[in-house]
Design a protein around this motif. Sequence first.
Motif, mmCIF file in Angstrom:
data_model
loop_
_atom_site.group_PDB
_atom_site.id
_atom_site.type_symbol
_atom_site.label_atom_id
_atom_site.label_comp_id
_atom_site.label_asym_id
_atom_site.label_seq_id
_atom_site.Cartn_x
_atom_site.Cartn_y
_atom_site.Cartn_z
ATOM 1 N N UNK A 156 38.185 40.637 31.594
ATOM 2 C CA UNK A 156 38.384 40.260 32.998
ATOM 3 C C UNK A 156 37.935 41.393 33.921
ATOM 4 N N UNK A 157 38.260 42.624 33.541
ATOM 5 C CA UNK A 157 37.845 43.752 34.366
ATOM 6 C C UNK A 157 36.332 43.925 34.312
ATOM 7 N N UNK A 158 35.754 43.710 33.138
ATOM 8 C CA UNK A 158 34.303 43.787 33.024
ATOM 9 C C UNK A 158 33.637 42.748 33.931
ATOM 10 N N UNK A 159 34.226 41.556 34.010
ATOM 11 C CA UNK A 159 33.675 40.513 34.875
ATOM 12 C C UNK A 159 33.740 40.936 36.341
ATOM 13 N N UNK A 160 34.845 41.557 36.738
ATOM 14 C CA UNK A 160 34.970 42.047 38.118
ATOM 15 C C UNK A 160 33.923 43.118 38.399
ATOM 16 N N UNK A 161 33.754 44.022 37.481
ATOM 17 C CA UNK A 161 32.782 45.095 37.682
ATOM 18 C C UNK A 161 31.364 44.550 37.793
ATOM 19 N N UNK A 162 31.079 43.477 37.062
ATOM 20 C CA UNK A 162 29.750 42.868 37.081
ATOM 21 C C UNK A 162 29.597 41.842 38.199
ATOM 22 N N UNK B 258 62.096 38.029 47.062
ATOM 23 C CA UNK B 258 60.907 38.548 46.400
ATOM 24 C C UNK B 258 60.014 37.413 45.901
ATOM 25 N N UNK B 259 58.694 37.643 45.985
ATOM 26 C CA UNK B 259 57.705 36.682 45.497
ATOM 27 C C UNK B 259 56.749 37.378 44.541
ATOM 28 N N UNK B 260 56.243 36.610 43.587
ATOM 29 C CA UNK B 260 55.299 37.126 42.598
ATOM 30 C C UNK B 260 54.071 36.223 42.564
ATOM 31 N N UNK B 261 52.882 36.866 42.504
ATOM 32 C CA UNK B 261 51.632 36.130 42.362
ATOM 33 C C UNK B 261 50.906 36.690 41.140
ATOM 34 N N UNK B 262 51.016 36.045 39.985
ATOM 35 C CA UNK B 262 50.308 36.533 38.797
ATOM 36 C C UNK B 262 48.835 36.173 38.852
ATOM 37 N N UNK B 263 47.995 37.055 38.300
ATOM 38 C CA UNK B 263 46.560 36.841 38.354
ATOM 39 C C UNK B 263 46.060 36.798 39.782
ATOM 40 N N UNK B 264 46.492 37.763 40.584
ATOM 41 C CA UNK B 264 46.289 37.695 42.039
ATOM 42 C C UNK B 264 44.862 37.920 42.469
ATOM 43 N N UNK B 265 44.030 38.554 41.630
ATOM 44 C CA UNK B 265 42.651 38.807 42.031
ATOM 45 C C UNK B 265 42.572 39.652 43.289
ATOM 46 N N UNK C 44 31.962 39.128 50.937
ATOM 47 C CA UNK C 44 32.615 38.256 49.972
ATOM 48 C C UNK C 44 32.183 38.608 48.559
ATOM 49 N N UNK C 45 33.070 38.345 47.611
ATOM 50 C CA UNK C 45 32.687 38.500 46.214
ATOM 51 C C UNK C 45 31.622 37.466 45.866
ATOM 52 N N UNK C 46 30.789 37.811 44.897
ATOM 53 C CA UNK C 46 29.721 36.908 44.509
ATOM 54 C C UNK C 46 30.275 35.603 43.982
ATOM 55 N N UNK C 47 29.739 34.484 44.467
ATOM 56 C CA UNK C 47 30.041 33.182 43.894
ATOM 57 C C UNK C 47 28.746 32.551 43.454
ATOM 58 N N UNK D 54 43.320 43.357 35.698
ATOM 59 C CA UNK D 54 42.068 44.046 36.024
ATOM 60 C C UNK D 54 42.297 45.128 37.071
ATOM 61 N N UNK D 55 42.107 46.402 36.727
ATOM 62 C CA UNK D 55 42.205 47.462 37.736
ATOM 63 C C UNK D 55 41.208 47.284 38.876
ATOM 64 N N UNK D 56 40.019 46.769 38.561
ATOM 65 C CA UNK D 56 39.023 46.564 39.604
ATOM 66 C C UNK D 56 39.478 45.499 40.591
ATOM 67 N N UNK D 57 40.123 44.455 40.096
ATOM 68 C CA UNK D 57 40.660 43.417 40.979
ATOM 69 C C UNK D 57 41.731 43.991 41.894
ATOM 70 N N UNK D 58 42.600 44.822 41.348
ATOM 71 C CA UNK D 58 43.672 45.411 42.154
ATOM 72 C C UNK D 58 43.090 46.349 43.211
#
Length: 270
Positions: A77-83, A113-120, A52-55, A142-146
């Motif tokens: 946002x990408x920096x947060x994912x990386x960290x 079609x369905x869209x989920x923005x900010x999908x993480x 799991x991702x850190x919580x 965030x590329x890291x999120x994708x």
Amino acid sequence: MSPSLPLRRGWILTTSLSRLANAQTVVESGNNHLQEVLPREAPRNLWTPSNMATTTTDPAKFARMRELIAEHREKGWDDAWKAELTPWDAGTSQPALQELIVSGGLDLPRSGRALVPGCGRGYDAVYLANSLGLETIGIDVSPTAIEAAEKYKNDVSASGNLKFQVVDFFALDGETFDLVYDYTFFVAIPPSMRSAWAKQMSKLVKPGGFLITLVYPILPYTDVGPPFYVRPEHYEEVLGAGWTKIWDKVPEKTLDTHVGKERMMVWRKL
């Protein structure tokens, strides 16, 4: 909260880091509190702590996350994912979304079609694709999120009609969808951008299409964010004419950390 959402240039968090460090935060606790209502989810052994991702409820980490976003805007946002500063990551799709679909209370589309923005990490996008059979697109800045979403998709053998893309929600043009799902995307952007959010939703959702909004976190007023202060009526205020509200309920199935803090609202485009 939703991990990667576009922030416009010129946005500066005015709250000092000392206040950020003391701000109240709500963290989704993950699998230990999940009440499942549909079996098309990942195998249970995927949700061990190592997978799991850190919580965290550590105020200093929340302060650091907000500092990154304030300093670097979209890149923050990408920096947060990386960290691994991803306290919004629950490790599963939202029980409230599962409940809405399984209940059969709405005649939601089973094609289109369905869209989920900010999908993480893509939990809810996977669930929509699997449960409704829609061609589903999860987007994030965030590329890291994708990358994490693609890994999750492969781990759970998700539906083949699902894809993830690094895309700015506000830059989407020339595309329309039968269903859009917003879970904490609305609260991750500054309140001054909510009118632009509504305008873009009106462009993206087809006439007769659905906008599912899981309102969270409903907490006492604060000027700290993201996530920013929200009330259910804030959606109605910016959506305005052109929509009809067809569902407005407090979910019965939810994470323990969400009890009393969320509301499911569904809109139909006129």
